[in-house]
Design a protein around this motif. Structure first.
Motif, short mmCIF file in Angstrom:
data_model
loop_
_atom_site.label_atom_id
_atom_site.label_comp_id
_atom_site.label_asym_id
_atom_site.label_seq_id
_atom_site.Cartn_x
_atom_site.Cartn_y
_atom_site.Cartn_z
N THR A 1 49.36 -37.85 -22.38
CA THR A 1 50.72 -38.05 -22.88
C THR A 1 51.09 -39.52 -22.72
OG1 THR A 1 51.58 -37.47 -20.70
CG2 THR A 1 51.47 -35.70 -22.32
N SER A 2 51.92 -39.95 -23.62
CA SER A 2 52.33 -41.35 -23.59
C SER A 2 53.39 -41.55 -22.51
CB SER A 2 52.90 -41.76 -24.95
OG SER A 2 54.12 -41.08 -25.18
N ILE A 3 53.66 -42.78 -22.20
CA ILE A 3 54.68 -43.10 -21.20
C ILE A 3 56.04 -42.62 -21.68
CG2 ILE A 3 55.91 -45.02 -20.10
CD1 ILE A 3 53.24 -46.47 -19.90
N LYS A 4 56.29 -42.73 -22.97
CA LYS A 4 57.57 -42.27 -23.53
C LYS A 4 57.72 -40.76 -23.33
CE LYS A 4 60.26 -42.04 -27.76
NZ LYS A 4 60.31 -42.28 -29.19
N GLU A 5 56.64 -39.98 -23.60
CA GLU A 5 56.70 -38.53 -23.40
C GLU A 5 56.92 -38.18 -21.94
OE1 GLU A 5 53.94 -36.01 -26.24
OE2 GLU A 5 52.93 -37.88 -25.63
N LYS A 6 56.23 -38.89 -21.05
CA LYS A 6 56.41 -38.67 -19.61
C LYS A 6 57.84 -38.96 -19.20
CE LYS A 6 51.65 -39.53 -18.19
NZ LYS A 6 50.72 -40.40 -17.47
N PHE A 7 58.41 -40.04 -19.72
CA PHE A 7 59.79 -40.39 -19.39
C PHE A 7 60.75 -39.32 -19.89
CE2 PHE A 7 63.86 -42.44 -20.40
CZ PHE A 7 64.19 -42.91 -19.14
N VAL A 8 60.55 -38.82 -21.10
CA VAL A 8 61.41 -37.78 -21.65
C VAL A 8 61.31 -36.51 -20.79
CG1 VAL A 8 61.77 -36.23 -23.63
CG2 VAL A 8 61.43 -38.69 -24.00
N LYS A 9 60.08 -36.09 -20.46
CA LYS A 9 59.89 -34.90 -19.62
C LYS A 9 60.56 -35.08 -18.26
CE LYS A 9 55.52 -33.25 -21.56
NZ LYS A 9 54.10 -33.03 -21.31
N PHE A 10 60.36 -36.25 -17.64
CA PHE A 10 60.96 -36.53 -16.34
C PHE A 10 62.49 -36.50 -16.44
CE2 PHE A 10 62.46 -39.52 -13.06
CZ PHE A 10 61.96 -38.88 -11.93
N SER A 11 63.04 -37.05 -17.52
CA SER A 11 64.50 -37.05 -17.70
C SER A 11 65.03 -35.63 -17.84
CB SER A 11 64.88 -37.88 -18.94
OG SER A 11 64.47 -39.20 -18.77
N ILE A 12 64.31 -34.80 -18.58
CA ILE A 12 64.74 -33.41 -18.75
C ILE A 12 64.68 -32.67 -17.42
CG2 ILE A 12 64.17 -31.20 -19.86
CD1 ILE A 12 63.27 -32.88 -22.32
N VAL A 13 63.62 -32.90 -16.65
CA VAL A 13 63.51 -32.28 -15.33
C VAL A 13 64.66 -32.70 -14.44
CG1 VAL A 13 62.12 -32.25 -13.20
CG2 VAL A 13 61.01 -31.93 -15.41
N LEU A 14 65.00 -33.98 -14.44
CA LEU A 14 66.14 -34.46 -13.64
C LEU A 14 67.44 -33.82 -14.10
CD1 LEU A 14 65.51 -38.28 -13.06
CD2 LEU A 14 65.51 -36.44 -11.37
N LEU A 15 67.62 -33.67 -15.41
CA LEU A 15 68.82 -33.04 -15.94
C LEU A 15 68.91 -31.59 -15.48
CD1 LEU A 15 71.33 -33.18 -17.74
CD2 LEU A 15 69.87 -32.47 -19.65
N ILE A 16 67.79 -30.86 -15.57
CA ILE A 16 67.77 -29.47 -15.11
C ILE A 16 68.09 -29.41 -13.62
CG2 ILE A 16 66.25 -27.48 -14.68
CD1 ILE A 16 64.79 -28.28 -17.31
N PHE A 17 67.47 -30.29 -12.83
CA PHE A 17 67.73 -30.35 -11.40
C PHE A 17 69.22 -30.56 -11.13
CE2 PHE A 17 68.19 -32.42 -7.33
CZ PHE A 17 67.28 -31.76 -6.52
N PHE A 18 69.82 -31.52 -11.84
CA PHE A 18 71.23 -31.84 -11.64
C PHE A 18 72.13 -30.67 -12.03
CE2 PHE A 18 75.26 -33.54 -13.29
CZ PHE A 18 75.74 -34.14 -12.14
N VAL A 19 71.87 -30.02 -13.17
CA VAL A 19 72.71 -28.90 -13.63
C VAL A 19 72.61 -27.74 -12.64
CG1 VAL A 19 72.94 -27.14 -15.43
CG2 VAL A 19 72.64 -29.54 -16.06
N VAL A 20 71.41 -27.41 -12.19
CA VAL A 20 71.25 -26.31 -11.23
C VAL A 20 71.92 -26.66 -9.91
CG1 VAL A 20 69.58 -24.96 -9.88
CG2 VAL A 20 69.15 -25.41 -12.31
N PHE A 21 71.79 -27.91 -9.45
CA PHE A 21 72.42 -28.34 -8.20
C PHE A 21 73.94 -28.22 -8.29
CE2 PHE A 21 74.37 -31.64 -5.56
CZ PHE A 21 73.91 -31.26 -4.31
#
Length: 190
Positions: free
Chosen positions: A155-175
């Motif tokens: 995966t490209s760095i851009k894809e990794k960044f998007v996935k990481f951002s989505i994971v952080l968003l999910i983490f934040f919403v659940v928290f």
């Protein structure tokens, strides 16, 4: 005469032994007969200061305090034990009973001052491990199936960044949701 399959005989013996005792304990919990339920606390314990109650009796009062908890553990023991009776479900029953037995063993070690129950729990636990050992080939196939992943394309760095951002968003919403629930229901007394 056909050659005896000793592994099968040992496994059936283990399964039946564990079934008999854990089904009995499960039913006792479901019927409210194993622990001291609030209406069945012995009178000499009921009037005793809490710091003078023997460990065994204090544990039995505590465990009997919640019928819901007794029911949960009792149903788990009973379902797991019943599953041991059938070849198709024996490993599922074993996997249900092992964490229950670990909990019983830890509870007996830290809260009870009588070791007969601990010895029995350790025997049931060992017999469950024997069942797993006898079926180790099947278990290894399941583990291999569960842990086998297809190779993923790079995966490209851009894809990794998007996935990481989505994971952080999910983490934040659940928290945030979790904290709202905690504040709404309260923390309890602990």
């Amino acid at each position: 005469m056909k050659k005896l399959n000793y592994k099968e005989i040992i496994e059936i013996g283990c399964r039946l032994y564990v079934f008999f005792f854990l089904a009995f304990y499960g039913l006792a919990k479901i019927l409210g007969a194993q622990f001291y339920t609030p209406d069945l606390i012995p009178s000499e314990i009921e009037t005793m200061p809490i710091n003078q109650i023997p460990d065994f009796d204090l544990a039995w009062v505590f465990m009997g305090r919640s019928y819901g908890y007794m029911l949960f553990i009792g149903i788990g023991e009973l379902i797991g034990a019943l599953m041991l009776l059938f070849n198709r479900t024996k490993l599922i029953g074993t996997c249900i009973l092992i964490p229950i037995m670990v909990n019983v063993i830890v509870f007996d070690i830290f809260f009870l001052d009588e070791y007969g129950a601990l010895a029995s729990a350790i025997i049931y636990f060992i017999l469950l491990l024997v069942i797993l050992w006898i079926n180790k080939e099947k278990i290894m196939k399941v583990i291999q199936t569960l842990t086998h992943f297809e190779t993923v394309a790079k995966t490209s760095i851009k894809e990794k960044f998007v996935k990481f951002s989505i994971v952080l968003l999910i983490f934040f919403v659940v928290f945030v949701f979790n904290q709202l629930l905690v504040n709404w229901f309260g923390y309890g007394k602990g």
